[in-house]
Design a protein around this motif. Structure first.
Motif, PDB file in Angstrom:
ATOM      1  N   LYS A  16       0.845  -1.205   0.000  1.00  0.00           N
ATOM      2  CA  LYS A  16       0.000   0.000   0.000  1.00  0.00           C
ATOM      3  C   LYS A  16       0.879   1.255   0.000  1.00  0.00           C
ATOM      4  O   LYS A  16       0.617   2.205  -0.736  1.00  0.00           O
ATOM      5  N   ARG A  17       1.936   1.247   0.805  1.00  0.00           N
ATOM      6  CA  ARG A  17       2.846   2.391   0.854  1.00  0.00           C
ATOM      7  C   ARG A  17       3.499   2.610  -0.508  1.00  0.00           C
ATOM      8  O   ARG A  17       3.583   3.736  -0.994  1.00  0.00           O
ATOM      9  N   ARG A  18       3.965   1.531  -1.128  1.00  0.00           N
ATOM     10  CA  ARG A  18       4.602   1.638  -2.445  1.00  0.00           C
ATOM     11  C   ARG A  18       3.618   2.206  -3.473  1.00  0.00           C
ATOM     12  O   ARG A  18       3.970   3.062  -4.278  1.00  0.00           O
ATOM     13  N   ASN A  19       2.374   1.740  -3.428  1.00  0.00           N
ATOM     14  CA  ASN A  19       1.366   2.248  -4.359  1.00  0.00           C
ATOM     15  C   ASN A  19       1.095   3.733  -4.128  1.00  0.00           C
ATOM     16  O   ASN A  19       0.919   4.491  -5.087  1.00  0.00           O
ATOM     17  N   LEU A  20       1.055   4.150  -2.874  1.00  0.00           N
ATOM     18  CA  LEU A  20       0.816   5.559  -2.573  1.00  0.00           C
ATOM     19  C   LEU A  20       1.995   6.428  -3.009  1.00  0.00           C
ATOM     20  O   LEU A  20       1.800   7.538  -3.519  1.00  0.00           O
ATOM     21  N   VAL A  21       3.215   5.928  -2.836  1.00  0.00           N
ATOM     22  CA  VAL A  21       4.391   6.662  -3.305  1.00  0.00           C
ATOM     23  C   VAL A  21       4.350   6.788  -4.826  1.00  0.00           C
ATOM     24  O   VAL A  21       4.600   7.867  -5.378  1.00  0.00           O
ATOM     25  N   ASP A  22       4.012   5.701  -5.509  1.00  0.00           N
ATOM     26  CA  ASP A  22       3.895   5.744  -6.974  1.00  0.00           C
ATOM     27  C   ASP A  22       2.831   6.743  -7.407  1.00  0.00           C
ATOM     28  O   ASP A  22       3.027   7.496  -8.363  1.00  0.00           O
ATOM     29  N   LEU A  23       1.715   6.750  -6.711  1.00  0.00           N
ATOM     30  CA  LEU A  23       0.639   7.695  -7.029  1.00  0.00           C
ATOM     31  C   LEU A  23       1.100   9.130  -6.816  1.00  0.00           C
ATOM     32  O   LEU A  23       0.832  10.010  -7.642  1.00  0.00           O
ATOM     33  N   GLY A  24       1.814   9.358  -5.724  1.00  0.00           N
ATOM     34  CA  GLY A  24       2.359  10.697  -5.473  1.00  0.00           C
ATOM     35  C   GLY A  24       3.312  11.125  -6.569  1.00  0.00           C
ATOM     36  O   GLY A  24       3.295  12.283  -7.002  1.00  0.00           O
ATOM     37  N   ASP A  25       4.149  10.193  -7.022  1.00  0.00           N
ATOM     38  CA  ASP A  25       5.071  10.497  -8.125  1.00  0.00           C
ATOM     39  C   ASP A  25       4.311  10.861  -9.395  1.00  0.00           C
ATOM     40  O   ASP A  25       4.696  11.788 -10.117  1.00  0.00           O
ATOM     41  N   ARG A  26       3.224  10.145  -9.661  1.00  0.00           N
ATOM     42  CA  ARG A  26       2.415  10.451 -10.858  1.00  0.00           C
ATOM     43  C   ARG A  26       1.790  11.836 -10.753  1.00  0.00           C
ATOM     44  O   ARG A  26       1.782  12.599 -11.720  1.00  0.00           O
ATOM     45  N   PHE A  27       1.258  12.158  -9.574  1.00  0.00           N
ATOM     46  CA  PHE A  27       0.650  13.479  -9.396  1.00  0.00           C
ATOM     47  C   PHE A  27       1.684  14.590  -9.528  1.00  0.00           C
ATOM     48  O   PHE A  27       1.412  15.635 -10.132  1.00  0.00           O
ATOM     49  N   THR A  28       2.872  14.367  -8.992  1.00  0.00           N
ATOM     50  CA  THR A  28       3.936  15.363  -9.115  1.00  0.00           C
ATOM     51  C   THR A  28       4.324  15.555 -10.577  1.00  0.00           C
ATOM     52  O   THR A  28       4.469  16.690 -11.049  1.00  0.00           O
ATOM     53  N   ALA A  29       4.476  14.465 -11.313  1.00  0.00           N
ATOM     54  CA  ALA A  29       4.827  14.546 -12.730  1.00  0.00           C
ATOM     55  C   ALA A  29       3.713  15.206 -13.539  1.00  0.00           C
ATOM     56  O   ALA A  29       3.970  16.021 -14.430  1.00  0.00           O
ATOM     57  N   LEU A  30       2.457  14.876 -13.198  1.00  0.00           N
ATOM     58  CA  LEU A  30       1.322  15.497 -13.887  1.00  0.00           C
ATOM     59  C   LEU A  30       1.276  16.996 -13.627  1.00  0.00           C
ATOM     60  O   LEU A  30       1.013  17.786 -14.545  1.00  0.00           O
ATOM     61  N   ALA A  31       1.530  17.399 -12.399  1.00  0.00           N
ATOM     62  CA  ALA A  31       1.532  18.830 -12.071  1.00  0.00           C
ATOM     63  C   ALA A  31       2.639  19.545 -12.841  1.00  0.00           C
ATOM     64  O   ALA A  31       2.436  20.665 -13.329  1.00  0.00           O
ATOM     65  N   ALA A  32       3.789  18.907 -12.975  1.00  0.00           N
ATOM     66  CA  ALA A  32       4.890  19.509 -13.730  1.00  0.00           C
ATOM     67  C   ALA A  32       4.513  19.677 -15.195  1.00  0.00           C
ATOM     68  O   ALA A  32       4.768  20.730 -15.799  1.00  0.00           O
ATOM     69  N   VAL A  33       3.881  18.663 -15.787  1.00  0.00           N
ATOM     70  CA  VAL A  33       3.453  18.758 -17.187  1.00  0.00           C
ATOM     71  C   VAL A  33       2.405  19.855 -17.337  1.00  0.00           C
ATOM     72  O   VAL A  33       2.444  20.631 -18.299  1.00  0.00           O
ATOM     73  N   ASN A  34       1.496  19.945 -16.397  1.00  0.00           N
ATOM     74  CA  ASN A  34       0.475  20.988 -16.445  1.00  0.00           C
ATOM     75  C   ASN A  34       1.112  22.378 -16.413  1.00  0.00           C
ATOM     76  O   ASN A  34       0.737  23.269 -17.183  1.00  0.00           O
ATOM     77  N   GLU A  35       2.100  22.555 -15.548  1.00  0.00           N
ATOM     78  CA  GLU A  35       2.783  23.844 -15.479  1.00  0.00           C
ATOM     79  C   GLU A  35       3.562  24.123 -16.766  1.00  0.00           C
ATOM     80  O   GLU A  35       3.573  25.249 -17.267  1.00  0.00           O
ATOM     81  N   MET A  36       4.199  23.096 -17.312  1.00  0.00           N
ATOM     82  CA  MET A  36       4.939  23.277 -18.569  1.00  0.00           C
ATOM     83  C   MET A  36       3.990  23.664 -19.705  1.00  0.00           C
ATOM     84  O   MET A  36       4.348  24.472 -20.565  1.00  0.00           O
ATOM     85  N   GLN A  37       2.783  23.095 -19.707  1.00  0.00           N
ATOM     86  CA  GLN A  37       1.819  23.455 -20.746  1.00  0.00           C
ATOM     87  C   GLN A  37       1.424  24.927 -20.619  1.00  0.00           C
ATOM     88  O   GLN A  37       1.281  25.621 -21.630  1.00  0.00           O
ATOM     89  N   SER A  38       1.249  25.402 -19.401  1.00  0.00           N
ATOM     90  CA  SER A  38       0.944  26.819 -19.193  1.00  0.00           C
ATOM     91  C   SER A  38       2.100  27.685 -19.669  1.00  0.00           C
ATOM     92  O   SER A  38       1.890  28.708 -20.337  1.00  0.00           O
ATOM     93  N   ASP A  39       3.328  27.268 -19.321  1.00  0.00           N
ATOM     94  CA  ASP A  39       4.509  28.010 -19.776  1.00  0.00           C
ATOM     95  C   ASP A  39       4.578  28.028 -21.296  1.00  0.00           C
ATOM     96  O   ASP A  39       4.885  29.067 -21.900  1.00  0.00           O
TER      97      ASP A  39
END
Length: 99
Positions: A16-39
């Motif tokens: 469960k911890r590993r899955n939550l860490v993976d999910l957090g990594d996905r959200f962080t990467a998605l947020a970065a892509v979203n910001e790059m799209q705005s840029d």
């Protein structure tokens, strides 16, 4: 029997911890892509085409990461990036010919 049950609980918590860490990594990467799209949109709007092309490269690298590679919500983004590259190259080529 109690030890086996406790060990199974530890394994489940670890998974469960590993899955939550993976999910957090996905959200962080998605947020970065979203910001790059705005840029990217701001750079194109301000006619900073070389800067926009750099951001397109950054987005493409992010999309190739394991965290984002399989996300269905990003499936059309590579086509939009290709269209942005064509637009930037077209404008820059036109500016070069006129100069």
């Amino acid at each position: 029997a109690r030890m086996a049950h406790a060990a199974g609980g530890v394994v489940a918590l670890h998974r469960k911890r590993r899955n939550l860490v993976d999910l957090g990594d996905r959200f962080t990467a998605l947020a970065a892509v979203n910001e790059m799209q705005s840029d990217l949109a701001l750079l194109v709007e301000s006619q900073d085409y070389p800067g926009a092309l750099d951001v397109v490269d950054d987005v493409r690298r992010a999309l190739a990461s394991p965290a984002l590679r399989s996300l269905h919500c990003l499936r059309r983004l590579p086509d939009r990036l290709a269209a942005t590259v064509l637009e930037c190259n077209s404008v820059m080529a036109g500016d070069f010919v006129r100069a």
